[in-house]
Design a protein around this motif. Structure first.
Motif, PDB file in Angstrom:
ATOM      1  N   ASN A   1     -14.395  -8.589  66.343  1.00  0.00           N
ATOM      2  CA  ASN A   1     -13.159  -8.860  65.632  1.00  0.00           C
ATOM      3  C   ASN A   1     -12.625  -7.588  64.976  1.00  0.00           C
ATOM      4  OD1 ASN A   1     -13.263 -11.537  66.294  1.00  0.00           O
ATOM      5  ND2 ASN A   1     -14.406 -12.111  64.457  1.00  0.00           N
ATOM      6  N   PHE A   2     -11.311  -7.422  65.044  1.00  0.00           N
ATOM      7  CA  PHE A   2     -10.665  -6.341  64.318  1.00  0.00           C
ATOM      8  C   PHE A   2      -9.227  -6.754  64.054  1.00  0.00           C
ATOM      9  CE2 PHE A   2      -9.262  -5.578  68.550  1.00  0.00           C
ATOM     10  CZ  PHE A   2      -8.083  -4.852  68.472  1.00  0.00           C
ATOM     11  N   ASN A   3      -8.605  -6.110  63.087  1.00  0.00           N
ATOM     12  CA  ASN A   3      -7.238  -6.457  62.705  1.00  0.00           C
ATOM     13  C   ASN A   3      -6.270  -5.403  63.216  1.00  0.00           C
ATOM     14  OD1 ASN A   3      -8.001  -8.785  61.204  1.00  0.00           O
ATOM     15  ND2 ASN A   3      -8.636  -7.468  59.505  1.00  0.00           N
ATOM     16  N   GLN A   4      -5.150  -5.881  63.738  1.00  0.00           N
ATOM     17  CA  GLN A   4      -4.090  -4.977  64.193  1.00  0.00           C
ATOM     18  C   GLN A   4      -2.754  -5.519  63.712  1.00  0.00           C
ATOM     19  OE1 GLN A   4      -3.240  -5.112  68.355  1.00  0.00           O
ATOM     20  NE2 GLN A   4      -1.791  -3.421  68.297  1.00  0.00           N
ATOM     21  N   ARG A   5      -1.948  -4.638  63.175  1.00  0.00           N
ATOM     22  CA  ARG A   5      -0.576  -4.983  62.828  1.00  0.00           C
ATOM     23  C   ARG A   5       0.351  -4.117  63.658  1.00  0.00           C
ATOM     24  NH1 ARG A   5       2.665  -5.419  57.046  1.00  0.00           N
ATOM     25  NH2 ARG A   5       4.760  -5.265  57.938  1.00  0.00           N
ATOM     26  N   ARG A   6       1.366  -4.747  64.249  1.00  0.00           N
ATOM     27  CA  ARG A   6       2.290  -3.998  65.087  1.00  0.00           C
ATOM     28  C   ARG A   6       3.717  -4.448  64.785  1.00  0.00           C
ATOM     29  NH1 ARG A   6       1.759  -3.043  71.607  1.00  0.00           N
ATOM     30  NH2 ARG A   6       3.650  -1.832  71.903  1.00  0.00           N
ATOM     31  N   ASP A   7       4.568  -3.492  64.452  1.00  0.00           N
ATOM     32  CA  ASP A   7       5.988  -3.751  64.187  1.00  0.00           C
ATOM     33  C   ASP A   7       6.817  -3.074  65.265  1.00  0.00           C
ATOM     34  OD1 ASP A   7       5.484  -5.130  61.740  1.00  0.00           O
ATOM     35  OD2 ASP A   7       5.196  -3.186  60.754  1.00  0.00           O
ATOM     36  N   THR A   8       7.869  -3.752  65.701  1.00  0.00           N
ATOM     37  CA  THR A   8       8.739  -3.229  66.750  1.00  0.00           C
ATOM     38  C   THR A   8      10.183  -3.233  66.259  1.00  0.00           C
ATOM     39  OG1 THR A   8       7.278  -4.121  68.458  1.00  0.00           O
ATOM     40  CG2 THR A   8       9.497  -3.511  69.134  1.00  0.00           C
ATOM     41  N   TRP A   9      10.840  -2.091  66.422  1.00  0.00           N
ATOM     42  CA  TRP A   9      12.270  -1.976  66.127  1.00  0.00           C
ATOM     43  C   TRP A   9      12.994  -1.655  67.430  1.00  0.00           C
ATOM     44  CZ3 TRP A   9       8.457   0.126  63.154  1.00  0.00           C
ATOM     45  CH2 TRP A   9       8.376  -0.289  61.819  1.00  0.00           C
TER      46      TRP A   9
ATOM     47  N   SER B   1       5.353   0.652  65.874  1.00  0.00           N
ATOM     48  CA  SER B   1       4.536   1.159  64.790  1.00  0.00           C
ATOM     49  C   SER B   1       3.329   0.242  64.634  1.00  0.00           C
ATOM     50  CB  SER B   1       5.339   1.190  63.486  1.00  0.00           C
ATOM     51  OG  SER B   1       4.551   1.664  62.419  1.00  0.00           O
ATOM     52  N   ASP B   2       2.116   0.818  64.672  1.00  0.00           N
ATOM     53  CA  ASP B   2       0.926  -0.026  64.602  1.00  0.00           C
ATOM     54  C   ASP B   2      -0.053   0.497  63.560  1.00  0.00           C
ATOM     55  OD1 ASP B   2      -0.433   2.148  65.744  1.00  0.00           O
ATOM     56  OD2 ASP B   2      -0.263   1.353  67.764  1.00  0.00           O
ATOM     57  N   ASN B   3      -0.954  -0.388  63.188  1.00  0.00           N
ATOM     58  CA  ASN B   3      -2.014  -0.034  62.256  1.00  0.00           C
ATOM     59  C   ASN B   3      -3.253  -0.835  62.616  1.00  0.00           C
ATOM     60  OD1 ASN B   3      -3.603  -0.573  59.543  1.00  0.00           O
ATOM     61  ND2 ASN B   3      -2.447   1.328  59.262  1.00  0.00           N
ATOM     62  N   TYR B   4      -4.361  -0.139  62.900  1.00  0.00           N
ATOM     63  CA  TYR B   4      -5.614  -0.782  63.283  1.00  0.00           C
ATOM     64  C   TYR B   4      -6.609  -0.691  62.138  1.00  0.00           C
ATOM     65  CZ  TYR B   4      -4.102  -0.689  68.191  1.00  0.00           C
ATOM     66  OH  TYR B   4      -3.417  -0.872  69.364  1.00  0.00           O
ATOM     67  N   ASP B   5      -7.249  -1.807  61.845  1.00  0.00           N
ATOM     68  CA  ASP B   5      -8.359  -1.840  60.895  1.00  0.00           C
ATOM     69  C   ASP B   5      -9.626  -1.972  61.725  1.00  0.00           C
ATOM     70  OD1 ASP B   5     -10.032  -2.067  58.785  1.00  0.00           O
ATOM     71  OD2 ASP B   5      -9.369  -4.059  58.154  1.00  0.00           O
ATOM     72  N   GLY B   6     -10.221  -0.832  62.091  1.00  0.00           N
ATOM     73  CA  GLY B   6     -11.282  -0.805  63.071  1.00  0.00           C
ATOM     74  C   GLY B   6     -12.630  -1.248  62.537  1.00  0.00           C
TER      75      GLY B   6
ATOM     76  N   PHE C   1     -17.179  -1.168  64.002  1.00  0.00           N
ATOM     77  CA  PHE C   1     -18.127  -0.496  64.887  1.00  0.00           C
ATOM     78  C   PHE C   1     -17.789  -0.767  66.345  1.00  0.00           C
ATOM     79  CE2 PHE C   1     -22.007  -1.140  67.465  1.00  0.00           C
ATOM     80  CZ  PHE C   1     -22.440   0.175  67.542  1.00  0.00           C
ATOM     81  N   TYR C   2     -17.313  -1.971  66.650  1.00  0.00           N
ATOM     82  CA  TYR C   2     -17.110  -2.379  68.038  1.00  0.00           C
ATOM     83  C   TYR C   2     -15.741  -1.989  68.592  1.00  0.00           C
ATOM     84  CZ  TYR C   2     -21.365  -5.147  67.618  1.00  0.00           C
ATOM     85  OH  TYR C   2     -22.663  -5.537  67.451  1.00  0.00           O
ATOM     86  N   VAL C   3     -14.724  -1.942  67.760  1.00  0.00           N
ATOM     87  CA  VAL C   3     -13.363  -1.633  68.213  1.00  0.00           C
ATOM     88  C   VAL C   3     -12.712  -0.720  67.185  1.00  0.00           C
ATOM     89  CG1 VAL C   3     -11.128  -2.544  68.899  1.00  0.00           C
ATOM     90  CG2 VAL C   3     -13.185  -3.903  69.324  1.00  0.00           C
ATOM     91  N   ASP C   4     -12.140   0.385  67.671  1.00  0.00           N
ATOM     92  CA  ASP C   4     -11.515   1.315  66.728  1.00  0.00           C
ATOM     93  C   ASP C   4     -10.434   2.109  67.460  1.00  0.00           C
ATOM     94  OD1 ASP C   4     -10.999   2.514  64.361  1.00  0.00           O
ATOM     95  OD2 ASP C   4     -12.773   3.788  64.318  1.00  0.00           O
ATOM     96  N   VAL C   5      -9.503   2.666  66.696  1.00  0.00           N
ATOM     97  CA  VAL C   5      -8.439   3.531  67.220  1.00  0.00           C
ATOM     98  C   VAL C   5      -8.286   4.697  66.257  1.00  0.00           C
ATOM     99  CG1 VAL C   5      -6.003   3.721  67.823  1.00  0.00           C
ATOM    100  CG2 VAL C   5      -7.222   1.608  68.320  1.00  0.00           C
ATOM    101  N   GLU C   6      -8.157   5.893  66.818  1.00  0.00           N
ATOM    102  CA  GLU C   6      -8.038   7.093  65.991  1.00  0.00           C
ATOM    103  C   GLU C   6      -6.856   7.936  66.485  1.00  0.00           C
ATOM    104  OE1 GLU C   6      -8.524   9.506  62.987  1.00  0.00           O
ATOM    105  OE2 GLU C   6      -9.819   7.748  63.266  1.00  0.00           O
ATOM    106  N   PRO C   7      -5.835   8.205  65.647  1.00  0.00           N
ATOM    107  CA  PRO C   7      -5.709   7.800  64.253  1.00  0.00           C
ATOM    108  C   PRO C   7      -5.417   6.302  64.120  1.00  0.00           C
ATOM    109  CG  PRO C   7      -3.693   8.873  64.966  1.00  0.00           C
ATOM    110  CD  PRO C   7      -4.671   9.005  66.099  1.00  0.00           C
ATOM    111  N   PRO C   8      -5.738   5.685  62.990  1.00  0.00           N
ATOM    112  CA  PRO C   8      -5.582   4.241  62.849  1.00  0.00           C
ATOM    113  C   PRO C   8      -4.140   3.764  62.816  1.00  0.00           C
ATOM    114  CG  PRO C   8      -6.312   5.227  60.790  1.00  0.00           C
ATOM    115  CD  PRO C   8      -6.405   6.295  61.827  1.00  0.00           C
ATOM    116  N   SER C   9      -3.206   4.642  62.533  1.00  0.00           N
ATOM    117  CA  SER C   9      -1.797   4.241  62.521  1.00  0.00           C
ATOM    118  C   SER C   9      -0.939   5.328  63.140  1.00  0.00           C
ATOM    119  CB  SER C   9      -1.316   3.942  61.090  1.00  0.00           C
ATOM    120  OG  SER C   9      -1.414   5.089  60.277  1.00  0.00           O
ATOM    121  N   ASP C  10       0.111   4.892  63.838  1.00  0.00           N
ATOM    122  CA  ASP C  10       1.012   5.845  64.486  1.00  0.00           C
ATOM    123  C   ASP C  10       2.276   5.102  64.903  1.00  0.00           C
ATOM    124  OD1 ASP C  10       1.961   8.200  65.437  1.00  0.00           O
ATOM    125  OD2 ASP C  10       0.558   8.397  67.106  1.00  0.00           O
TER     126      ASP C  10
END
Length: 283
Positions: A2-10, A36-41, A43-52
């Protein structure tokens, strides 16, 4: 996992239709889209950088040409996409429709499409699985994104025929051949190595995201529409899908290639659409 992702689209889009003479109907436009996204990574799922934030610029032009009034029509166009993660894509399309009379239509079409990479394909990390080795050390198969991950491409060819047998019965036959390049694959990425997680020794089995699969799909669909009453439609269909996926360039993927075996070859549907009083519908 499980991990949290927020994604906004304009998105901002503009288009304009411009009839030219009696034979041309031109449609053109452009759009801008920002993700525009933001990942709350974890151990199992992660994104670097967490937001872009990444941007997609699109421009398109389409011309619907009447070659023979009420009988022959050609539609041609192209779309240009400039995407931060994959660069420039050129997506042409063409469609020819022949109506020998009011009840019959024969058509053929070509189009190119892409599946653009997501940030996860280039910057992500997924732990595919873990196990304990005989020496007691934990091991993890880790899939990492690759900055060279590119768009998946599709060239689609279609041929179809539609006949209105009567006021209540119509048949549609559509056939297709699709050619895919640069499909997503999971590839080994070197020898296992010793690392650590939160101070605990760990053997990493490295994998990377790549585009080393290709293939074709072909088949067709036959559908029949019957109207027992003005407010009731029955639609039955049968589709056949043949799929052939292949490794390229020494690919060793065993994650996405088996999709060929998991995809149904034959499908059939029967649907009922009923219009009820008081603006109600029952499907």
């Amino acid at each position: 996992m499980n991990f949290n992702q927020r994604r906004d689209t304009w998105e901002l889009e503009a288009q304009h239709r411009l009839p030219v003479g009696e034979s041309h109907d031109v449609l053109y436009g452009a759009s801008y889209r920002a993700y525009s996204d933001n990942y709350d990574g974890s151990f199992y799922v992660d994104v670097e950088p967490p937001s872009d934030t990444v941007s997609l610029y699109t421009a398109f032009l389409q011309d619907e040409i009447t070659l023979v009034p009420d009988h022959l029509k050609l539609t041609v166009g192209t779309k240009l996409e400039q995407y931060d993660l994959s660069g420039l894509e050129v997506l042409p399309s063409a469609r020819l429709a022949w109506m020998p009379d009011s009840r019959n239509t024969i058509w053929t079409a070509f189009s190119r499409a892409v599946r653009s990479p997501q940030r996860f394909n280039q910057d992500g990390l997924i732990v595919l699985g873990t196990q304990t080795l005989p020496n007691g050390l934990p091991a993890a198969a880790v899939l990492r994104g690759d900055s060279d991950y590119d768009s998946e491409t599709l060239d689609a060819y279609e041929l179809g025929y539609r006949v209105q047998v009567s006021d209540t019965v119509a048949f549609d036959l559509a056939t297709f051949y699709n050619n895919y390049d640069d499909l997503e694959s999971v590839e080994p990425n070197g020898a296992p190595f010793l690392t650590s997680f939160e101070g605990v020794p760990l053997i990493e089995l490295p994998f990377r995201s790549d585009n080393l699969l290709e293939g074709e799909t072909y088949g067709g669909e036959l559908s029949i529409e019957y109207r027992p009453r003005d407010n009731w439609r029955l639609v039955g269909s049968y589709s056949l899908l043949n799929m052939d996926l292949r490794h390229t360039k020494g690919s060793q993927d065993q994650v996405f290639l088996p999709a060929e075996e998991r995809t149904p070859k034959n499908q059939a549907t029967l649907r009922s659409y009923l219009e009820l009083p008081y603006n109600l519908e029952w499907d």
